[in-house]
Motif scaffolding. Structure first.
Motif, mmCIF file in Angstrom:
data_model
loop_
_atom_site.group_PDB
_atom_site.id
_atom_site.type_symbol
_atom_site.label_atom_id
_atom_site.label_comp_id
_atom_site.label_asym_id
_atom_site.label_seq_id
_atom_site.Cartn_x
_atom_site.Cartn_y
_atom_site.Cartn_z
ATOM 1 N N ILE A 1 1.646 11.582 -2.098
ATOM 2 C CA ILE A 1 1.212 12.881 -1.646
ATOM 3 C C ILE A 1 2.558 13.750 -1.945
ATOM 4 O O ILE A 1 3.690 13.410 -1.897
ATOM 5 C CB ILE A 1 1.214 12.449 0.016
ATOM 6 N N VAL B 1 5.645 5.338 0.824
ATOM 7 C CA VAL B 1 5.125 6.833 0.745
ATOM 8 C C VAL B 1 5.683 7.235 -0.858
ATOM 9 O O VAL B 1 6.937 7.150 -0.749
ATOM 10 C CB VAL B 1 5.342 7.941 1.727
ATOM 11 N N MET C 1 1.179 5.526 -0.397
ATOM 12 C CA MET C 1 0.382 6.917 -0.273
ATOM 13 C C MET C 1 1.035 7.836 -1.127
ATOM 14 O O MET C 1 2.050 8.235 -1.061
ATOM 15 C CB MET C 1 0.243 7.213 1.092
ATOM 16 N N ALA D 1 -3.250 5.240 -2.221
ATOM 17 C CA ALA D 1 -3.994 6.427 -1.575
ATOM 18 C C ALA D 1 -3.504 7.799 -2.465
ATOM 19 O O ALA D 1 -2.263 7.998 -2.226
ATOM 20 C CB ALA D 1 -4.073 6.622 -0.216
ATOM 21 N N TYR E 1 -8.220 10.781 -1.550
ATOM 22 C CA TYR E 1 -8.683 11.374 -0.685
ATOM 23 C C TYR E 1 -8.348 13.184 -0.726
ATOM 24 O O TYR E 1 -7.304 13.314 -1.101
ATOM 25 C CB TYR E 1 -7.739 11.000 0.734
ATOM 26 N N TYR F 1 1.003 -1.205 0.049
ATOM 27 C CA TYR F 1 -0.109 0.072 0.062
ATOM 28 C C TYR F 1 1.111 1.230 -0.076
ATOM 29 O O TYR F 1 1.766 1.400 0.966
ATOM 30 C CB TYR F 1 -0.833 0.171 1.277
ATOM 31 N N ILE G 1 -5.812 5.855 6.635
ATOM 32 C CA ILE G 1 -5.897 5.801 5.505
ATOM 33 C C ILE G 1 -5.300 4.308 4.813
ATOM 34 O O ILE G 1 -5.731 3.423 3.890
ATOM 35 C CB ILE G 1 -5.311 6.672 4.707
ATOM 36 N N PHE G 2 -4.084 3.991 5.330
ATOM 37 C CA PHE G 2 -3.390 2.672 4.879
ATOM 38 C C PHE G 2 -4.191 1.618 5.163
ATOM 39 O O PHE G 2 -4.325 0.852 4.488
ATOM 40 C CB PHE G 2 -1.932 2.784 5.625
ATOM 41 N N ALA H 1 2.913 11.187 6.585
ATOM 42 C CA ALA H 1 2.933 10.073 5.851
ATOM 43 C C ALA H 1 3.857 9.003 6.197
ATOM 44 O O ALA H 1 3.677 7.961 6.578
ATOM 45 C CB ALA H 1 2.524 10.265 4.470
ATOM 46 N N MET I 1 -3.569 11.609 -2.622
ATOM 47 C CA MET I 1 -3.978 12.359 -1.652
ATOM 48 C C MET I 1 -3.938 13.806 -2.224
ATOM 49 O O MET I 1 -2.738 14.547 -2.674
ATOM 50 C CB MET I 1 -2.887 12.558 -0.516
ATOM 51 N N ALA J 1 -3.292 9.304 8.652
ATOM 52 C CA ALA J 1 -2.443 8.680 7.589
ATOM 53 C C ALA J 1 -2.581 7.204 7.801
ATOM 54 O O ALA J 1 -2.904 6.492 7.015
ATOM 55 C CB ALA J 1 -1.039 9.265 7.486
#
Lengths: 397, 313, 98
Positions: free
Chosen positions: A268, A292, A266, A317, A352, A264, A369-370, A276, A319, A366
């Motif tokens: 950002i 990340v 993120m 995700a 998001y 996973y 969200i993960f 994050a 962001m 954060a």
């Protein structure tokens, strides 16, 4: 030799401006970037630099004067935030289409309304299609480093485009952090001198700038501008490599933090990447494989590289610290899935919207969200796209 | 300043080339040629330009009519743009990046739309900061480039496409803004108002003073537009003469705070003489409109008296 | 990098256009012949001309060349035929013809 210090993001950028000592800087105050012209004016008043500062009467005029000064052959820059950038909008387009390598240091702040002075990316994102290269910083160190790299990118003959270096308002601009500052001499050497081939003030060699052009010329001119943006990709990488070699830090288009085996990720931009990363560390400690992807260069958009970086994870995700008011999520929600799809990478994406107008973004948020991404993949949880993180609502999103 | 000699100044090389696309009989380019003739030979110039007729006609890619360096940026920012160029000149000179023996002068042109209205803030800022430049307004009293819409320079009762004459309208309601006086109140070193006279002496001398006075200067040049004003193209010199002889367009300068009339008509003509020549005022000459002309005359008289008072101090 | 505009036309490939559509030259408009617009043409009568030069500054297009203090015949490549010069001449040395 690098020097350890402590300063805010605004102070760090002003310090870099002093080191580069550009020829001309028109600027107009606006929170939270006001300190930058204040600090520069103070350096000038104390004889520590000799840039010609123009205290213009508006941001529209600051970019207009920067266009004039740059076309005249002077290395030119300005600083602004939020409504100031919005007021410049027409001039941002003119700077880019005239192929002027102006540098703008943007301290990101939300756009009105309501009027609010805190951080989100709606100002920079609002200018995303103006033809400027955009580089975002996570912290004051990156704000400093990115500013120094901006001139060699902008002024490269393959590019000749303006560069916007962005940092988050207050979170980065006003928070004091540790920083490594480089020697004046090393910075000047890295940036180099500015000697344009053609400029307004070249005696006996007149230049005409800013024509009316009929359709048969205009479309080709716009393509040429886009071609320069495409060429800037290699230049950004070269400059980043040269910076790493000289100063030992920095990234190309993005930083991949613990992404290698991540399920996973993120994606950002800006200061929230630090939050994050902390959440990723916390979850890694619990055995969850998360990472990340901190996007540094938003323009040109590194679509292929992002697709490759996200091709092996189970879900992403995306962001957005910005709303597009299009009923379809923020700018990254539009561009990242497009990058994946066009490169035939079919990773699950959840968008998001977070941190608007300075709303806090915490490690707990954060981490949540993960965990939600895992829920989506493992339990087929149905999530609403473009969810506002932490929104108070009776619908209880 | 050296004495004025028409033959000498007409001998100078043209700095605005032919081949521009301004209309036949355009007043703007007559004014621009006159201003540029005041540049001393050997001096370079950077010319700025607000968007308008002049810009789209004088630099239509790849044809530039300008022999000097030229920059057009946008409609509302000619003042700010040229202030950037002028500052660059000082910066590069200071840093030894320009040859010491080469001089540049900075002149920007804007119509009344780009100067009185949308570019007013940018002009005011540039004047207040005192950049060593001249802002020249070629005032044709409406947004001619977009098709004759009213501006704050448009005279009262003029028939324009946004103040059309009709059953319920006598044309523009408001009187015109006095921009030269407003810029004079910025207390810049030199401000002047002028137009074309037979030998072009007035505009030449004022242009030379504006260009060669250190600091910010402003010139307001009445530049009739045959399409917008609706007169035969050949009549421009007659119309300019009537503008100054009726005192509709007083000729004056404000040199370091000293207001001075540079032309006083021997006999002040009635305003009808100026209005009658132009189609945009045709409706004022219908029976029953006498009071409108009287109202126009009253405003001209009031402003003229006010100017005489300023110049008598 | 100076621009020769004879190499640029509306069918030029994008690579042949100048960067930022700047022109690295002055006065290239002379190559555009506005004389084609003319409906009335000024005729210059050399014998009537007293070389007062009052006609030269009134031309919006600079089509009355002056050399050594004397005007020469009109630049018909660019004259748009507005007729201002005819009215400016005190000696009847310019006549507009259609």
């Amino acid at each position: 030799m690098s020097k350890k210090d402590r300063m805010s993001g605004n102070e760090a950028v002003a310090y870099a401006i002093r080191q580069v000592n550009p020829d001309v800087m028109p600027a107009f105050p606006i929170t939270p970037s006001t300190e930058i012209p204040q600090l520069v004016s103070t350096y000038i008043a104390n004889g520590e630099m000799d840039t010609e500062f123009i205290p213009v009467e508006s941001e529209h005029s600051s970019m207009s004067a920067a266009v004039g000064a740059e076309a005249a052959g002077a290395r030119s820059m300005t600083a602004t935030s939020s409504c100031g950038l919005a007021f410049m909008w027409e001039e941002l387009l003119v700077a880019a289409s005239n192929r002027l390598p102006i540098v703008l240091t943007l301290v990101n702040r939300t756009l009105s309304g309501p009027i609010n002075i805190n951080c989100d990316h709606s100002d920079g994102m609002g200018a995303r299609d103006t033809g400027w290269i955009q580089i975002y910083a996570e912290n004051n160190q990156e704000a400093y480093d990115n500013y120094i790299q901006a001139f060699p990118i902008a002024e490269d003959k393959r590019v000749h485009l303006p560069v916007m270096v962005c940092q988050d308002g207050f979170i980065t601009s006003h928070a004091v952090q540790n920083i490594l500052l480089e020697d004046d001499k090393d910075v000047k050497e890295f940036v180099g001198e500015y000697h344009p081939e053609e400029f307004l003030l070249n005696p006996g060699k007149p230049v005409a700038v800013g024509p009316y052009a009929v359709s048969n010329y205009s479309m080709e001119a716009k393509y040429n501008q886009e071609a320069a943006m495409i060429r800037s990709r290699e230049v950004i990488k070269e400059v980043a490599a040269r910076f790493r070699e000289k100063f030992g830090r920095g990234f190309d288009f993005f930083e991949e933090y613990r992404c290698e085996d991540a399920d996973y990720i993120m994606l950002i931009m800006g200061s929230a990447a630090g939050t994050a990363k902390q959440a990723a560390d916390d979850l890694r400690d619990k055995g969850m494989k998360v990472g990340v992807l901190k996007l540094r260069v938003f323009r040109p958009f590194p679509a292929e590289e992002i697709a490759a970086a996200l091709s092996k994870c189970k879900a992403v995700a995306v962001m957005d610290r910005c709303e597009s008011y299009n009923g379809h999520g923020g700018p990254l929600a539009s561009e990242v899935p497009a990058a994946l799809f066009m490169n035939k990478v079919y990773t699950e994406v959840v968008n998001y919207v977070y941190g608007l107008a300075g709303r806090d973004f915490t490690t707990e948020t954060a981490a949540g969200i993960f965990e939600e991404l895992e829920d989506v993949v493992e339990n087929k949880k149905q999530v609403r796209q473009c969810t506002y993180v932490g929104l108070r609502s009776k619908e209880g999103q | 300043m050296a004495g004025y000699n028409l033959k000498e100044v007409m001998n100078k090389p043209e700095r605005l080339s032919a081949g521009h696309r301004m209309c036949a009989g355009c007043g703007a380019t007559i004014g621009i040629r006159a201003v540029l003739r005041a540049l001393h030979e050997g001096d370079h110039a950077v010319i700025g330009n607000a968007t308008g007729c002049l810009e789209v006609s004088s630099f239509m890619y790849p044809y530039t009519a300008w022999e000097d360096s030229y920059i057009h940026n946008a409609f509302e920012n000619a003042g700010a743009t040229l202030s950037g160029v002028e500052t660059a000149y000082r910066a590069l000179k200071k840093r030894g990046r320009l040859p010491e023996n080469e001089n540049f002068k900075f002149i920007t042109f804007g119509g009344d739309g780009g100067t009185y209205d949308i570019g007013f803030q940018s002009l005011s800022g540039a004047m207040e900061r005192g950049h060593d430049m001249v802002y020249v307004c070629y005032d044709n009293g409406a947004y001619m480039n977009t098709g004759i819409q009213r501006s704050s320079a448009t005279p009262q009762f003029a028939d324009t496409t946004t103040t059309p004459v009709g059953k319920m309208s006598n044309g523009k309601v408001q009187t015109r803004k006095d921009l030269a006086a407003i810029i004079a109140e910025h207390h810049v070193p030199y401000v002047a108002q002028t137009t074309f006279t037979k030998d072009f002496k007035d505009i030449h001398i004022k242009s030379e003073k504006a260009i060669y006075t250190e600091g910010a200067a402003f010139l307001n040049v009445l530049a009739p537009c045959p399409r917008g004003w609706r007169y035969e193209t050949s009549e421009i010199m007659k119309i300019c003469q009537l503008a100054i002889d009726t005192c509709y367009w007083p000729m004056f300068e404000v040199d370091h705070g000293n207001w001075r009339l540079t032309y006083e008509p021997k006999k002040k003509l009635p305003i009808e003489d100026f209005l009658r020549e132009q189609g945009r005022f045709k409706h004022l000459f219908k029976p029953g409109c006498e009071d409108l002309i009287a109202q126009f005359q009253e405003e001209v008289d009031r402003r003229w008296e006010d100017l005489l008072f300023r110049c008598s101090r | 990098m100076r621009t020769d505009i004879s190499n640029i036309n509306e069918q030029s490939p994008c690579e042949d256009l100048t960067e930022g559509l700047m022109i690295f030259a002055g006065g290239t408009s002379k190559q555009f012949k506005t004389g084609e617009w003319r409906v009335a043409t000024p005729v210059f009568d050399k014998d009537k001309c007293k070389q007062c030069l009052l006609c030269a500054p009134v031309c919006p297009d600079g089509c009355i060349p002056v050399h050594d203090g004397r005007r020469e015949d009109f630049d018909m490549d660019h004259c748009k035929g507005c007729g201002i010069c005819e009215k400016a001449c005190p000696f009847g040395a310019i006549t507009m013809t259609s």
